[in-house]
Design a protein around this motif. Sequence first.
Motif, PDB file in Angstrom:
ATOM      1  N   ARG A 126       2.483   2.209  -2.788  1.00 43.09           N
ATOM      2  CA  ARG A 126       1.112   1.975  -2.344  1.00 43.09           C
ATOM      3  C   ARG A 126       1.077   1.546  -0.885  1.00 43.09           C
ATOM      4  O   ARG A 126       0.171   1.920  -0.140  1.00 43.09           O
ATOM      5  CB  ARG A 126       0.456   0.892  -3.206  1.00 43.09           C
ATOM      6  N   ALA A 130      -0.872   3.422   1.984  1.00 40.29           N
ATOM      7  CA  ALA A 130      -1.912   2.708   2.728  1.00 40.29           C
ATOM      8  C   ALA A 130      -1.715   2.888   4.231  1.00 40.29           C
ATOM      9  O   ALA A 130      -2.673   3.120   4.970  1.00 40.29           O
ATOM     10  CB  ALA A 130      -1.892   1.224   2.364  1.00 40.29           C
ATOM     11  N   ILE A 133      -2.587   6.550   5.147  1.00 40.49           N
ATOM     12  CA  ILE A 133      -4.018   6.831   5.068  1.00 40.49           C
ATOM     13  C   ILE A 133      -4.778   6.148   6.205  1.00 40.49           C
ATOM     14  O   ILE A 133      -5.645   6.754   6.842  1.00 40.49           O
ATOM     15  CB  ILE A 133      -4.590   6.399   3.702  1.00 40.49           C
ATOM     16  N   SER A 134      -4.442   4.890   6.501  1.00 44.32           N
ATOM     17  CA  SER A 134      -5.204   4.243   7.570  1.00 44.32           C
ATOM     18  C   SER A 134      -4.891   4.875   8.922  1.00 44.32           C
ATOM     19  O   SER A 134      -5.782   5.016   9.756  1.00 44.32           O
ATOM     20  CB  SER A 134      -5.006   2.727   7.588  1.00 44.32           C
ATOM     21  N   MET A 138      -7.763   6.499  11.307  1.00 44.24           N
ATOM     22  CA  MET A 138      -7.957   6.110  12.701  1.00 44.24           C
ATOM     23  C   MET A 138      -7.861   7.332  13.625  1.00 44.24           C
ATOM     24  O   MET A 138      -8.644   7.478  14.550  1.00 44.24           O
ATOM     25  CB  MET A 138      -6.893   5.105  13.110  1.00 44.24           C
ATOM     26  N   SER A 178       5.343  -8.371  -0.236  1.00 51.06           N
ATOM     27  CA  SER A 178       3.966  -7.872  -0.136  1.00 51.06           C
ATOM     28  C   SER A 178       3.185  -8.359   1.092  1.00 51.06           C
ATOM     29  O   SER A 178       2.403  -7.591   1.627  1.00 51.06           O
ATOM     30  CB  SER A 178       3.146  -8.053  -1.398  1.00 51.06           C
ATOM     31  N   ALA A 182       0.486  -6.431   4.405  1.00 52.46           N
ATOM     32  CA  ALA A 182      -0.667  -6.962   5.125  1.00 52.46           C
ATOM     33  C   ALA A 182      -0.331  -7.115   6.604  1.00 52.46           C
ATOM     34  O   ALA A 182      -1.148  -6.793   7.471  1.00 52.46           O
ATOM     35  CB  ALA A 182      -1.079  -8.304   4.532  1.00 52.46           C
ATOM     36  N   LEU A 185      -0.384  -3.695   8.298  1.00 51.07           N
ATOM     37  CA  LEU A 185      -1.723  -3.140   8.461  1.00 51.07           C
ATOM     38  C   LEU A 185      -2.547  -3.925   9.480  1.00 51.07           C
ATOM     39  O   LEU A 185      -3.368  -3.362  10.194  1.00 51.07           O
ATOM     40  CB  LEU A 185      -2.436  -3.059   7.114  1.00 51.07           C
ATOM     41  N   LEU A 188      -1.424  -2.580  12.707  1.00 49.54           N
ATOM     42  CA  LEU A 188      -2.059  -1.279  12.939  1.00 49.54           C
ATOM     43  C   LEU A 188      -3.425  -1.495  13.567  1.00 49.54           C
ATOM     44  O   LEU A 188      -3.779  -0.885  14.572  1.00 49.54           O
ATOM     45  CB  LEU A 188      -2.274  -0.517  11.625  1.00 49.54           C
ATOM     46  N   GLY A 189      -4.208  -2.371  12.935  1.00 49.08           N
ATOM     47  CA  GLY A 189      -5.559  -2.628  13.415  1.00 49.08           C
ATOM     48  C   GLY A 189      -5.567  -3.201  14.814  1.00 49.08           C
ATOM     49  O   GLY A 189      -6.316  -2.755  15.681  1.00 49.08           O
TER      50      GLY A 189
ATOM     51  N   ALA B 365      -8.552   0.062   8.952  1.00 48.88           N
ATOM     52  CA  ALA B 365      -7.355  -0.563   8.375  1.00 48.88           C
ATOM     53  C   ALA B 365      -7.740  -1.563   7.289  1.00 48.88           C
ATOM     54  O   ALA B 365      -7.117  -1.619   6.231  1.00 48.88           O
ATOM     55  CB  ALA B 365      -6.535  -1.243   9.458  1.00 48.88           C
ATOM     56  N   VAL B 368      -8.856   0.240   4.025  1.00 53.88           N
ATOM     57  CA  VAL B 368      -7.699   0.811   3.328  1.00 53.88           C
ATOM     58  C   VAL B 368      -6.891  -0.300   2.643  1.00 53.88           C
ATOM     59  O   VAL B 368      -6.489  -0.190   1.495  1.00 53.88           O
ATOM     60  CB  VAL B 368      -6.804   1.604   4.306  1.00 53.88           C
ATOM     61  N   LEU B 369      -6.726  -1.396   3.357  1.00 54.83           N
ATOM     62  CA  LEU B 369      -6.011  -2.546   2.813  1.00 54.83           C
ATOM     63  C   LEU B 369      -6.675  -3.039   1.533  1.00 54.83           C
ATOM     64  O   LEU B 369      -6.018  -3.370   0.550  1.00 54.83           O
ATOM     65  CB  LEU B 369      -6.026  -3.659   3.867  1.00 54.83           C
ATOM     66  N   GLN B 371      -8.622  -1.235  -0.486  1.00 57.96           N
ATOM     67  CA  GLN B 371      -8.490  -0.203  -1.512  1.00 57.96           C
ATOM     68  C   GLN B 371      -7.124  -0.234  -2.196  1.00 57.96           C
ATOM     69  O   GLN B 371      -7.016  -0.071  -3.395  1.00 57.96           O
ATOM     70  CB  GLN B 371      -8.686   1.188  -0.885  1.00 57.96           C
ATOM     71  N   PHE B 372      -6.074  -0.439  -1.398  1.00 58.38           N
ATOM     72  CA  PHE B 372      -4.728  -0.305  -1.939  1.00 58.38           C
ATOM     73  C   PHE B 372      -4.085  -1.630  -2.311  1.00 58.38           C
ATOM     74  O   PHE B 372      -3.075  -1.656  -2.969  1.00 58.38           O
ATOM     75  CB  PHE B 372      -3.835   0.446  -0.947  1.00 58.38           C
ATOM     76  N   GLY B 373      -4.666  -2.710  -1.843  1.00 62.94           N
ATOM     77  CA  GLY B 373      -4.038  -4.001  -2.083  1.00 62.94           C
ATOM     78  C   GLY B 373      -4.368  -4.539  -3.463  1.00 62.94           C
ATOM     79  O   GLY B 373      -5.324  -4.120  -4.100  1.00 62.94           O
ATOM     80  N   THR B 374      -3.554  -5.484  -3.915  1.00 57.04           N
ATOM     81  CA  THR B 374      -3.876  -6.198  -5.137  1.00 57.04           C
ATOM     82  C   THR B 374      -3.861  -7.679  -4.813  1.00 57.04           C
ATOM     83  O   THR B 374      -3.209  -8.102  -3.858  1.00 57.04           O
ATOM     84  CB  THR B 374      -2.832  -5.934  -6.241  1.00 57.04           C
ATOM     85  N   ILE B 377      -3.502  -9.769  -1.271  1.00 57.03           N
ATOM     86  CA  ILE B 377      -3.680  -8.835  -0.157  1.00 57.03           C
ATOM     87  C   ILE B 377      -5.144  -8.442  -0.043  1.00 57.03           C
ATOM     88  O   ILE B 377      -5.682  -8.284   1.046  1.00 57.03           O
ATOM     89  CB  ILE B 377      -2.777  -7.600  -0.330  1.00 57.03           C
ATOM     90  N   PHE B 380      -6.965 -11.103   1.746  1.00 60.46           N
ATOM     91  CA  PHE B 380      -6.726 -10.960   3.175  1.00 60.46           C
ATOM     92  C   PHE B 380      -7.651  -9.896   3.767  1.00 60.46           C
ATOM     93  O   PHE B 380      -8.282 -10.096   4.800  1.00 60.46           O
ATOM     94  CB  PHE B 380      -5.261 -10.573   3.384  1.00 60.46           C
TER      95      PHE B 380
END
Lengths: 297, 420
Positions: A126, A130, A133-134, A138, A178, A182, A185, A188-189, B365, B368-369, B371-374, B377, B380
């Motif tokens: 995932r 993620a 996809i992001s 962008m 995990s 975060a 990403l 990335l942002g 971003a 997407v975070l 959508q895919f996070g659990t 996350i 956040f």
Amino acid sequence: MRIIENKKIWFSISAAVIILGLVLGLARGINVGIDFTGGTLMEIELYEYVSTDEIREITDQYDPGASINHLGNERTTIQIRTIEDYNNQERMEIFNQFKAEYDLPDNEPSYASQFGPSVGREIQNRAMLAVVISALGMLAYITYRFELTFGLAAITALVHDVLIVLAVYSILRIPVNSPFVAAILTILGYSINDTIVVFDRVRENVKHMKKSNFAQVANDSISQTVVRSINTSVTTLVTIVALYVLGVSQIREFALPLIAGVISGTYSSIFIASPVWVMLKERQKGKRSHRVNPDTN
Amino acid sequence: MNFKSTIIFIMIVVMVGLASFTAFNGLEVGNVAIRPIGESVRQGLDLQGGVYVVYEAQTDETGNELDRMMSQVIEVFRRRVDSMGLTEPEIVREGDKRIRVALPGVENAQEAIEMVGKTAQLQFVDPEGNVILTGNNIRGSEVKFPSGQANPIVSLDLDSEGARIFAEVTGRLAQIPNSQVDDKIIYIVLDDEIISSPVVNDRIPDGQATISGNFTPESASNLATLIRAGALPVDLTEVQTTTITASLGENSLASSVRAAQIGITIVLLFMLAFYRLSGLVADIALVVYILIVLGIFVALNATLTLPGIAALILSVGMAVDANVIIFERLKEELRAGKTLRSAIDSGFNRAFKAIIDSNITTLIAGVVLYQFGTGPIRGFAVMLIIGIVASMFTAVVVTKFLLKLLVAMNITKNKKLFGA
């Protein structure tokens, strides 16, 4: 500013960091967290420093391969990490042994987390999805608002930042878990955000451009936005550094790569994204003039 | 100096100050009491301690059969969790075969998991104390209202193995004379508690048993639910667990709050030192930003987690970005010789595009975070999204309004005070 002209220097600096990370990563292995591999992580406050050997007397009964770390300012918290997937009962057994040995109160500051192996694979997949996809999202947005060359250059800077942060993970041996997703990403942002502000200025300056001197436009745009880039990085860094200095261990593991990411994001918007954009523009121009005037040579 | 603008400016500063005071200390005016944000926000279990377990059902069933199984498991969990008397337990199905149980605030996390996840609970016990059937043998249980009878009955539907055993046992018990009624009872035990003790009258050959007695519709339906809920229909394994003791959670919260205080203070001072009067405006806007973010957070009843706090603190550093973009533009326009008034207008217009484009890419971003996070996350991501939207709003609306007001106040024409 002669940023574009010296692009070889900037590209080399980045390449050096990335290669160092890659080499160290291959040589020592990546510190993959239990979220990705499956396994158990336990943290127990013992209220005194206890040597690793002493702790092993207990943990070796379960898994001689478990890794032991000391956490906290006084190093009184121990962290036990193993790829064995212990259920609640087994964790309780381990905890009770420590409780008996070190005379701990029942409700000890402690933390435990456990992941089955399949969960790790899922989180990994995932995360990859993620990021891809992001990045695509962008790219699409920038292409729509600017043009494809800006989008491609921004994505290059973004991939650069991700690689730098991965290298930092590998060099500093930060566990990849995990929060890593975060962190990546967020970077990335941040990276894109920073790049866009420079590109916005390029977009504006291109309109007033006399000759097709893309390098000059890029250099001017960078010098016009550099104070903003620095100030924003400073305010962002101040807050993350505060988190790093004062935060608990889970936060620190997350704050450290972010610090690297923010620095890299600022660096890449100036030293990577802009030179790449100029390269793309010049290649585009070369092709076009070639097509328009096939007889010039 | 323009009197009216000055009054408005001061009023805004006072209002923002009062709002911040309310947010952090709460406010009581007459009968109206506003709780401080620290108390009204839901804290995730990484901040208040607790336990988080994801169970996976070990089954090959799919479709409706799987759905039925999973909802039955959730029912069992809910019943057990309810008995712990927690305020905000969360029991949700995740994907097809997983159930996530989050129990914030439990005192002893390990014991709580044990209680939720233990397997055998519904048992049918014969008078000698032998367990004859377990929840696994029960296929269903319903309330029925047979015609001609005053009270409802509870029906039981057993699987084939259960039916066979039940036929044998009831056959044996039915032969015992009615005078020895205590020897004819089958105890239905749920989590060590006898929920029903019917007397066997006849041999039940086909797995279709009924329990009759002085049931009201409520008590019958209650018993049927308990029987259904007691039947944990499938083996479950813990695939993911996190337990955090309360004191560790408190530590995390306290240290994060300190980090936030220090980080925010430095950002405020930095803006003031670098941009002077504009910096003052940015500082007010930043305070408004923090209030908006926390307000939305409370309004959404979102759960504050450790990564969420990290995102909030991070976003404070990033929230001034739009202001920085505007002020740098403003400086350029002032240096180009424009008056304050027109510099503000054109500075804003030219900064606007950069602010929108850069924030929307970050927003992508964030989405997407989400959508895919659990779990954490997602917390956040929610913080990040709220932060981006709020920072755009405060920069474009609050900063602009205050900056114009400041110029209208006419206290100074000195462009240096605007950072130029």
